[in-house]
Design an enzyme around this catalytic site. Structure first.
Site, PDB file in Angstrom:
ATOM      1  N   ARG A 291      -2.971  -6.050   5.622  1.00 44.34           N
ATOM      2  CA  ARG A 291      -1.961  -5.400   4.803  1.00 44.34           C
ATOM      3  C   ARG A 291      -0.565  -5.349   5.449  1.00 44.34           C
ATOM      4  O   ARG A 291       0.024  -4.267   5.639  1.00 44.34           O
ATOM      5  CB  ARG A 291      -2.435  -4.018   4.366  1.00 44.34           C
TER       6      ARG A 291
ATOM      7  N   ARG B   5      -8.022  10.243  -3.114  1.00 45.52           N
ATOM      8  CA  ARG B   5      -6.720   9.544  -3.111  1.00 45.52           C
ATOM      9  C   ARG B   5      -6.442   8.885  -4.462  1.00 45.52           C
ATOM     10  O   ARG B   5      -5.291   8.745  -4.857  1.00 45.52           O
ATOM     11  CB  ARG B   5      -6.718   8.459  -2.024  1.00 45.52           C
TER      12      ARG B   5
ATOM     13  N   CYS C  78      -5.742   1.975   2.724  1.00 50.17           N
ATOM     14  CA  CYS C  78      -7.155   1.728   3.005  1.00 50.17           C
ATOM     15  C   CYS C  78      -7.346   0.622   4.028  1.00 50.17           C
ATOM     16  O   CYS C  78      -6.599  -0.354   4.057  1.00 50.17           O
ATOM     17  CB  CYS C  78      -7.863   1.352   1.712  1.00 50.17           C
TER      18      CYS C  78
ATOM     19  N   ASP D 288     -10.174  -4.439  -6.533  1.00 45.50           N
ATOM     20  CA  ASP D 288     -10.487  -3.008  -6.508  1.00 45.50           C
ATOM     21  C   ASP D 288     -11.813  -2.692  -7.202  1.00 45.50           C
ATOM     22  O   ASP D 288     -12.396  -1.628  -6.981  1.00 45.50           O
ATOM     23  CB  ASP D 288      -9.358  -2.198  -7.162  1.00 45.50           C
TER      24      ASP D 288
ATOM     25  N   LYS E 121      -3.241   5.067 -11.235  1.00 42.50           N
ATOM     26  CA  LYS E 121      -2.686   5.304  -9.892  1.00 42.50           C
ATOM     27  C   LYS E 121      -1.693   4.213  -9.519  1.00 42.50           C
ATOM     28  O   LYS E 121      -0.577   4.483  -9.098  1.00 42.50           O
ATOM     29  CB  LYS E 121      -3.837   5.332  -8.878  1.00 42.50           C
ATOM     30  N   ASN E 122      -2.098   2.961  -9.699  1.00 44.17           N
ATOM     31  CA  ASN E 122      -1.264   1.857  -9.216  1.00 44.17           C
ATOM     32  C   ASN E 122      -0.034   1.600 -10.081  1.00 44.17           C
ATOM     33  O   ASN E 122       0.847   0.839  -9.678  1.00 44.17           O
ATOM     34  CB  ASN E 122      -2.096   0.574  -9.085  1.00 44.17           C
TER      35      ASN E 122
HETATM   36  C1  UD1 Z   1      -2.053  -3.483  -4.696  1.00 47.01           C
HETATM   37  C2  UD1 Z   1      -2.873  -2.287  -5.130  1.00 47.01           C
HETATM   38  C3  UD1 Z   1      -4.284  -2.359  -4.573  1.00 47.01           C
HETATM   39  C4  UD1 Z   1      -4.919  -3.686  -4.913  1.00 47.01           C
HETATM   40  C5  UD1 Z   1      -4.014  -4.854  -4.521  1.00 47.01           C
HETATM   41  C6  UD1 Z   1      -4.532  -6.203  -4.983  1.00 47.01           C
HETATM   42  C7  UD1 Z   1      -1.211  -0.534  -5.332  1.00 47.01           C
HETATM   43  C8  UD1 Z   1      -0.665   0.763  -4.810  1.00 47.01           C
HETATM   44  N1  UD1 Z   1      -2.232  -1.070  -4.653  1.00 47.01           N
HETATM   45  O1  UD1 Z   1      -1.944  -3.423  -3.273  1.00 47.01           O
HETATM   46  O2  UD1 Z   1      -5.037  -1.290  -5.136  1.00 47.01           O
HETATM   47  O3  UD1 Z   1      -6.140  -3.807  -4.212  1.00 47.01           O
HETATM   48  O4  UD1 Z   1      -2.707  -4.686  -5.093  1.00 47.01           O
HETATM   49  O5  UD1 Z   1      -4.682  -6.215  -6.353  1.00 47.01           O
HETATM   50  O6  UD1 Z   1      -0.783  -1.026  -6.357  1.00 47.01           O
HETATM   51  N2  UD1 Z   1       0.112  -9.503   1.756  1.00 47.01           N
HETATM   52  C9  UD1 Z   1       0.762 -10.043   2.848  1.00 47.01           C
HETATM   53  N3  UD1 Z   1       2.047  -9.630   3.103  1.00 47.01           N
HETATM   54  C10 UD1 Z   1       2.696  -8.730   2.316  1.00 47.01           C
HETATM   55  C11 UD1 Z   1       2.020  -8.185   1.202  1.00 47.01           C
HETATM   56  C12 UD1 Z   1       0.723  -8.594   0.939  1.00 47.01           C
HETATM   57  O7  UD1 Z   1       0.215 -10.874   3.585  1.00 47.01           O
HETATM   58  O8  UD1 Z   1       3.866  -8.408   2.597  1.00 47.01           O
HETATM   59  C13 UD1 Z   1      -1.281  -9.937   1.458  1.00 47.01           C
HETATM   60  C14 UD1 Z   1      -2.284  -8.804   1.589  1.00 47.01           C
HETATM   61  O9  UD1 Z   1      -2.722  -8.672   2.923  1.00 47.01           O
HETATM   62  C15 UD1 Z   1      -3.377  -9.218   0.636  1.00 47.01           C
HETATM   63  C16 UD1 Z   1      -2.604  -9.956  -0.462  1.00 47.01           C
HETATM   64  O10 UD1 Z   1      -1.330 -10.291   0.088  1.00 47.01           O
HETATM   65  O11 UD1 Z   1      -4.250 -10.113   1.275  1.00 47.01           O
HETATM   66  C17 UD1 Z   1      -2.420  -9.192  -1.746  1.00 47.01           C
HETATM   67  O12 UD1 Z   1      -1.882  -7.924  -1.445  1.00 47.01           O
HETATM   68  P1  UD1 Z   1      -0.932  -7.158  -2.487  1.00 47.01           P
HETATM   69  O13 UD1 Z   1      -1.075  -7.768  -3.833  1.00 47.01           O
HETATM   70  O14 UD1 Z   1       0.426  -7.072  -1.901  1.00 47.01           O
HETATM   71  O15 UD1 Z   1      -1.597  -5.721  -2.507  1.00 47.01           O
HETATM   72  P2  UD1 Z   1      -0.868  -4.323  -2.514  1.00 47.01           P
HETATM   73  O16 UD1 Z   1       0.360  -4.391  -3.345  1.00 47.01           O
HETATM   74  O17 UD1 Z   1      -0.782  -3.771  -1.146  1.00 47.01           O
END
Ligand code: UD1
Length: 419
Positions: free
Chosen positions: A122, A397, A117, A305, A23-24
């Site tokens: 986020r 999902r 989620c 995850d 998925k990711n």
């Molecule tokens: C992706 C994965 C998700 C997984 C996560 C962490 C996808 C579609 N989803 O989510 O399944 O749980 O990586 O491995 O690939 N953050 C900020 N600001 C930002 C972006 C992130 O503060 O602009 C923080 C988030 O709140 C979180 C951390 O950074 O605490 C890591 O998030 P991130 O690695 O960005 O996760 P996703 O890419 O959303």
């Protein structure tokens, strides 16, 4: 549509299952097809609702999309950067990955904030910051963001913290920029390596993906066919179901090279595992061992995850386990349901403590998010009696026909439309 999983537990899983595409990895790769004004073919795309949602968004943007089983054809010849309102983008977190390709190809993007989620705040500040570093002007409105750039500048991009999605957007922007771009502070997840592989297949030069420093050199793009990597979290979910029910399974296409800490977790619990014939097997002992300390970390650490799934498995392990969730601040909502099933868990902030009990009892529980929902299905398979997991649409999902895979492994599970 509301659905629920009805699980009759207490039966060890045995047999073989096929791991689907990730998925990711599929979601950013599908977004990346927007970069190329022609047809792109993506194979091994999982049949999950997050993918359906991203395909709808691509269609809204003018792409022609066709699915043949696990193969998706996207023709982005007539795509345009149309505004994407919040009602559309809030269906999933990965909608933010349209930001890079739209800004990169068309120089403008107006989109509502993503959803996803409820496991923490986020925000998307890192994503926006990357675009700003490459020369974009940013306008933030209530619930949406607008970005404009006349010419995206390569050079250096520094990510303030490790973020999977922001690294992917940085790659997607860099692929369309003027000149080479160094991305510093990149996330190292295998799904990023897969996106880089796709971009390379498109003709773009990408060096260093899988490390924290990536160099992207844009070149003329070509028509591409690419197969998405196997889903390491789906594989981990099925291994959790086998471990928790004291079974033995073989997973075709599970890629051990991307699953290091997931496999070491099951090893610490006392499971035996091996790699053979393009997959891997796991055999669980009669009683699992507790895990004194399990930390979620960015790759190559134990993935957040897998945390809810590990919690489910540890509820019946011998001894006391402790889990520290270091990525998301609100990712222990499943513990309440595990306790309702007879588990003995407690949490404070980002730390959970799990005292292993002999067995869980089935009851009616509610999925609060994708992986928490999958964890409750695993707990249901481990429990005595019937477990009903409501809000099963969260599970759909990210898992394609999970009930069929579990049934084939001898688990008793059915999917029902909710009332
Ligand atoms: C992706 C994965 C998700 C997984 C996560 C962490 C996808 C579609 N989803 O989510 O399944 O749980 O990586 O491995 O690939 N953050 C900020 N600001 C930002 C972006 C992130 O503060 O602009 C923080 C988030 O709140 C979180 C951390 O950074 O605490 C890591 O998030 P991130 O690695 O960005 O996760 P996703 O890419 O959303």
């Amino acid at each position: 549509m509301a659905v629920r999983y009805v699980v009759e537990g207490g039966k060890p899983l045995h047999g073989e299952a096929q791991v689907s595409g990730s998925k990711n990895a599929a979601l950013p790769i599908l977004c990346a097809t927007l970069l190329y004004p022609g047809e792109t073919i993506i194979d091994r795309v999982p049949q999950i609702t997050d993918v359906e949602q991203i395909l709808l968004l691509l269609q809204d943007l003018g792409c022609q999309v066709r699915r043949e089983g696990e193969r998706i054809f996207v023709d982005a010849t007539h795509a345009q950067s149309r505004p994407l309102p919040r009602e559309k983008t809030s269906a999933l977190r990965a909608s933010v990955l349209l930001l890079g390709p739209l800004l990169g190809r068309f120089g403008e993007v107006d989109m509502g904030l993503p959803g996803g989620c409820a496991i923490g705040r986020r925000p998307i500040d890192y994503h926006v910051d990357v675009a700003r570093q490459m020369g974009a002007e940013v306008q933030r409105k209530d619930g949406s963001v607008g970005l404009r750039v006349s010419s995206l500048m390569g050079g250096q991009v520094v990510l303030p913290e490790v973020s999977v999605g922001a690294t992917e957007n940085a790659l997607l922007l860099a692929a369309a920029a003027q000149g080479p771009t160094w991305i510093y502070g990149a996330a190292r997840e295998p799904e990023i390596y897969d996106l880089a592989g796709f971009l390379q297949q498109m003709g773009i030069s990408v060096c260093g993906a899988g490390s924290d420093r990536i160099l992207v050199c844009p070149k003329a793009m070509t028509a591409t066919q690419y197969a998405v990597m196997p889903d390491r979290i789906e594989a981990g979910t099925l291994l959790a179901a086998a471990a928790g029910t004291h079974g033995k399974i073989f997973l075709h296409d599970a890629d051990w090279r991307t699953m290091g800490r997931i496999l070491s977790f099951f090893g610490r619990c006392g499971c035996r595992m091996g790699v053979e014939k393009g997959g891997l097997w796991l055999k669980a002992p009669k009683r699992l061992r507790a895990c004194p300390l399990l930390l979620t970390k960015t790759y190559p650490g134990f993935p957040t995850d897998m945390q809810p799934l590990s919690a489910a498995v540890l509820t019946t392990a011998k001894g006391t386990s402790m889990i520290m969730e270091q990525i998301f601040e609100n990712r222990f909502l499943h513990l309440k349901s595990l306790n309702a099933m007879g588990g003995r868990t407690a949490c404070s902030g980002r730390v959970a403590v799990i005292d292993g009990v002999r067995c869980l009892q089935g009851c009616v529980v509610k999925a609060t998010d994708l992986r928490a929902g999958a964890a409750l299905v695993v707990a249901g398979l481990m429990a005595q009696g019937e477990t009903v997991v409501e809000n099963g649409q969260y599970i759909q999902r990210g898992y394609g026909a999970l009930e069929q895979k579990i049934e084939r492994l001898g688990g008793r599970i059915r999917l029902e439309e909710g009332r």
